[in-house]
Design an enzyme around this catalytic site. Structure first.
Site, PDB file in Angstrom:
ATOM      1  N   ALA A   1    -108.224 -24.070 -72.727  1.00 25.81           N
ATOM      2  CA  ALA A   1    -107.806 -23.349 -71.507  1.00 25.81           C
ATOM      3  C   ALA A   1    -106.247 -23.165 -71.389  1.00 25.81           C
ATOM      4  O   ALA A   1    -105.628 -24.034 -72.302  1.00 25.81           O
ATOM      5  CB  ALA A   1    -108.171 -24.121 -70.291  1.00 25.81           C
TER       6      ALA A   1
ATOM      7  N   GLU B   1    -106.208 -28.332 -66.071  1.00 27.89           N
ATOM      8  CA  GLU B   1    -105.217 -27.195 -66.050  1.00 27.89           C
ATOM      9  C   GLU B   1    -104.601 -27.377 -64.601  1.00 27.89           C
ATOM     10  O   GLU B   1    -103.505 -26.733 -64.265  1.00 27.89           O
ATOM     11  CB  GLU B   1    -106.093 -26.069 -66.089  1.00 27.89           C
ATOM     12  CG  GLU B   1    -106.643 -26.214 -67.717  1.00 27.89           C
ATOM     13  CD  GLU B   1    -105.534 -26.130 -68.788  1.00 27.89           C
ATOM     14  OE1 GLU B   1    -104.496 -25.729 -68.628  1.00 27.89           O
ATOM     15  OE2 GLU B   1    -105.913 -26.937 -69.691  1.00 27.89           O
TER      16      GLU B   1
ATOM     17  N   ASN C   1    -101.843 -20.918 -67.378  1.00 26.81           N
ATOM     18  CA  ASN C   1    -100.851 -20.055 -66.379  1.00 26.81           C
ATOM     19  C   ASN C   1    -100.755 -19.946 -64.893  1.00 26.81           C
ATOM     20  O   ASN C   1    -102.018 -20.340 -64.161  1.00 26.81           O
ATOM     21  CB  ASN C   1    -101.649 -18.689 -66.714  1.00 26.81           C
ATOM     22  CG  ASN C   1    -102.013 -18.441 -68.230  1.00 26.81           C
ATOM     23  OD1 ASN C   1    -101.050 -18.470 -68.893  1.00 26.81           O
ATOM     24  ND2 ASN C   1    -103.172 -18.053 -68.387  1.00 26.81           N
TER      25      ASN C   1
END
Length: 854
Positions: free
Chosen positions: A271, A307, A274
């Protein structure tokens, strides 16, 4: 370090503050055109501006200062391919001040899985494409000219002109969608927070999604290709709970109104964080409740938590340069476990972590002379990509865990919150973090932690006694006896160490000298496996530990720790391998998955040294002696009273016994496989069943797996099937597997893993090495642009055990490059030398022990 690499950074006199980017992608020709305006501050008189650009055609460049009549076009545009830069030369001198730099450019939507690239999938037999981005570490420059370094933070306003049938997802939400010429629309997104270029993202395609909200009102959406949104429910639930957890833990609210997560059919890593638009490989986000195994479900939860932790560590506060990458990855890896353990306490995440392949990999790499410090000086993109390894991730996790142990959980949380608030939207270095913890704890954190981040490796602590007084001495641990015997390394660490004394009390001490006297009687050092080190216990203490193992008085982390240490000590030549094999007998009835997994790992590593078939069969007899009683007890079928550990343990022990030739288990596995049409194979033992069938199968079984793969749409199942075809014993069949890996049937994102798994198969070692040599040009064309693929692909080189192999490998790579894999190659050379010496010193010892017991 190459001097040219040291000069690869941009000059500091031109500072970007805001990008306005317009992109028009052509999803048929896979090209794009773009226009951008970069607001910049210039703090010295110049006639040239240099920024990053790679694989971009720059048509025109002009610079101007609004309200002043000083517009001028670049008189020359020059490119430095090695530095990945473009330089704009101007005839007139540009004075200090604020300017706007306008650039018109074009590029290709590549198939490299880096920069701005295309991802292919099928719906009802029709070929479809997504255009997506992957900019970390240094690939934003492939999509638009930019100041592509983490410290050059700016805000971004992006817009896209696309066909009506396409959606565009970016870091923020759209503020307007305007109709354009026939069949086109312009989507304008709101301005991003101040952030680094590598965190920008845009994804163009046809999607469906599900959504939910956190209690704070943040909208979370999970996007998939059409027909898969039902598989996004688990990830959505984890994301909502994770975001709520971090908001509270860090005491800083997530700053955006939205968080999107997008499943991408073709993706290099698991992953990418962003900001506000996290992209994932499908297997790291999609969960089908009927078909997804518990292992993969745990992986999805961990990756999502990882993430989302980055939205604070990495996005809100970002490392100044890639030398401090570990600030991003080490903390996200630590926090993923804190978060997941809170959300799923019954999973026992910390136990799973201590017995995991990732943690073992960190220890293995860092036991080498060719490892690297956590804070490692890097310059060129190829060097940067190499440090996205388990030292940055899992050693980073371990030393953060030690720090929390040293200063206490409350002071740790307080220090983290202070650090994030002080440096919000800014860039930091490691020292900034240590200063925050010193403020919260009033302890000399920088001095202690620098010994772990600035020097490579880790210590081994030896327990001895003199006049009934305990002496704990430290030195650097080496997994290679070759290196250890000639090393003059004098590294010392400041070690927070928990030990248990004979009264059963746990005590925390700080060891900061070569030798430390302890006025206590030791029952177990490194109690709870909380410090990143190895231990050689005294014979007397080891006898007590063995007694505790027999009586089941040792905790799960301590059992993992004892096994990990004993096998590592054997590999490094600190003890004879027969001692490790002897200790393994004490774990015959081990029922905890994480402990059994550690035991299996140690035994398989020894087994892989053995070429003699008679000795290998005796090693298989030992594995069956240790694991078959558990396999018989736990059986193939799930029980209502099964714990999560039992589900994982079942798969492990059946796999080990089937792989070691147990006829009953092989027969039952084949029966289950043959009956799969009438009765679906349980999702948690599918990989195991496939593996046993492959290990005992031939051409007919290979063809069956191939046909299953071709008709399968779920990526998790495809990975199970490619894992199986890597496990055959017949060399001709394995050659077929390798050819299949680089065929059009397999996505480029998956081929390196098939090749690496075949290479890790003892029977496939020589065949894979020959295949790689014969096909290196093809491999290099696909993966030679850098990134992580090549280092992952060549990692199994380390399993070779023969001098002639090492000579051949070195000869081959003397004439062939490995972009982004140079450090992995050096580590493989060291490991092979170590294996050769281990076999020379201990093979007779191993044979004698096996002959005596079997």
């Amino acid at each position: 370090m190459n001097k040219t690499n040291k000069k690869i950074r941009l000059e500091s006199h031109t500072i970007p503050t805001k990008y306005k980017i317009e992109i028009k992608p052509d999803m048929d020709a896979f090209v794009f055109s773009g226009k951008e305006t970069i607001k910049i501050n210039i703090n010295k008189k110049i006639k040239q501006i240099t920024l990053h650009s790679k694989d971009i055609d720059i048509e025109t460049v002009k610079i101007y200062n609004k309200g002043k009549n000083n517009e001028q076009f670049a008189s020359k545009i020059s490119y430095n391919i090695k530095k990945e830069t473009a330089t704009f030369s101007f005839k007139k001198e540009i004075k200090k001040g604020s300017y706007e730099l306008s650039i018109i450019f074009s590029g290709i939507i590549s198939d490299t899985l880096r920069g701005f690239y295309k991802s292919k999938y099928h719906i009802d037999g029709e070929e479809k494409y997504i255009a997506t981005t992957q900019f970390e570490a240094t690939d934003a420059r492939r999509a638009f000219p930019c100041f592509d370094e983490p410290a050059h933070k700016a805000t971004f306003l992006v817009s896209f002109m696309v066909k009506d049938n396409y959606e565009v997802i970016s870091n923020t939400l759209p503020i307007s969608i305007d109709k354009h010429e026939s069949g086109l629309k312009i989507i304008n997104f709101s301005e991003t927070p101040k952030m680094s270029t590598y965190l920008l993202a845009f994804i163009i395609g046809e999607f469906e999604y599900i959504e939910g909200k956190t209690k704070e009102g943040v909208e979370i959406r999970v996007f998939t290709t059409k027909g898969k949104k039902h598989q996004a429910k688990f990830a959505l639930d984890v994301a909502i709970k994770s975001l709520e957890f971090y908001n509270e833990y860090f005491n800083i609210p997530y700053p955006l109104p939205n968080l999107d997560m997008i499943a991408i059919p073709d993706f290099e890593s698991a992953a990418m964080e962003n900001w506000g638009a996290i992209t994932y490989r499908e297997t790291a986000i999609l969960v089908d409740e009927e078909h997804t195994s518990l292992v993969n479900k745990q992986w999805v939860a961990t990756v999502v938590a990882h993430e989302i932790a980055h939205q604070w560590f990495g996005n809100l506060v970002t490392m100044h340069w890639w030398t401090d990458l570990w600030l991003n990855e080490g903390f996200a890896s630590y926090m993923e476990k804190v978060c997941t353990d809170t959300l799923f306490p019954h999973w026992k995440i910390w136990d799973l972590h201590l017995g995991s392949a990732r943690y073992k990999s960190a220890i293995e790499i860092d036991g080498l002379a060719s490892s690297h410090p956590v804070e490692v000086e890097v310059h060129h993109p190829d060097e940067i990509s190499e440090i996205f390894d388990m030292v940055s991730y899992e050693k980073g996790t371990a030393i953060i865990r030690m720090l929390a142990l040293y200063i206490g959980e409350d002071k740790f949380k307080e220090g983290l919150s202070y650090y994030l608030k002080k440096h919000i939207y800014k860039n930091t270095k490691t020292l900034d973090l240590w200063q925050a913890f010193e403020k919260s704890s009033k302890k000399p954190v920088a001095k202690m932690m620098s010994s772990w981040t600035k020097q490579m490796g880790f210590p081994i602590i030896k327990e001895t006694y003199k006049d009934d007084k305990c002496i704990l001495s430290q030195e650097r641990f080496f997994s290679s006896r070759v290196i250890r015997n000639k090393s003059k390394d004098k590294s010392l660490w400041q070690i927070p160490l928990v030990y248990k004394n004979t009264k059963g009390e746990e005590k925390l001490i700080l060891i900061d000298k070569k030798s430390t006297f302890l006025n206590d009687k030791i029952k177990k050092l490194n109690s709870g496996d909380q410090s990143f080190l190895k231990v050689i216990h005294s014979e007397k203490t080891l006898d007590k530990i063995k007694k505790d193992i027999k009586e089941n008085h040792l905790s799960i982390p301590d059992r993992i720790n004892i096994l990990r240490d004993i096998f590592s000590l054997a590999e490094g030549g600190y003890i004879k391998t027969s001692e490790a094999l002897g200790l393994s007998l004490e774990f015959k009835n081990e029922k905890e998955y994480s402990v059994a997994s550690e035991l299996a790992s140690g035994l398989i590593k020894i087994s892989n040294l053995i070429d003699n078939e008679i000795v290998r069969n005796k090693m298989k007899s030992h594995i069956l002696y240790v694991f078959k009683p558990i396999a018989q007890e736990i059986g193939f079928d799930k029980k209502t009273e099964d714990r999560n550990e039992d589900i994982l343990l079942r798969s492990l022990v059946i796999s080990l016994c089937g792989g070691s030739g147990d006829k009953e288990i092989i027969k039952e596995a084949k029966k289950i496989f043959d009956n799969r049409i009438n009765k679906t194979i349980d999702k948690d033992i599918k990989s195991t069943i496939y593996g046993i069938v492959a290990k005992n199968g031939g051409q007919k079984e290979w063809k069956t797996f191939y046909e299953m793969y071709k008709s399968e749409e779920m990526h998790e199942e495809k990975e199970r099937l490619t894992g199986a075809i890597s496990l055959f014993k017949d060399k001709k069949i394995l050659e077929k597997t390798l050819r299949f890996a680089i065929s059009k049937d397999v996505k480029p994102q998956d081929a390196p893993f098939i090749i690496a798994k075949t290479w890790s198969n003892h029977e496939g070692r020589d065949a894979t090495w020959k295949f790689l040599k014969d096909n290196w040009d093809t491999i290099l064309k696909r993966y030679g642009e850098g990134g992580h693929f090549l280092s992952k692909l060549i990692s199994p080189l380390k399993n070779h055990t023969k001098r002639e192999d090492l000579i051949d490998i070195k000869k081959f790579f003397k004439g062939h490059t490995v972009p982004g894999g140079e450090r992995t190659l050096l580590q493989a050379y060291e490991k092979i030398e170590s294996n050769i010496a281990w076999i020379k010193d201990d093979m007779k010892d191993i044979e004698n022990w096996l002959n005596k017991n079997y």
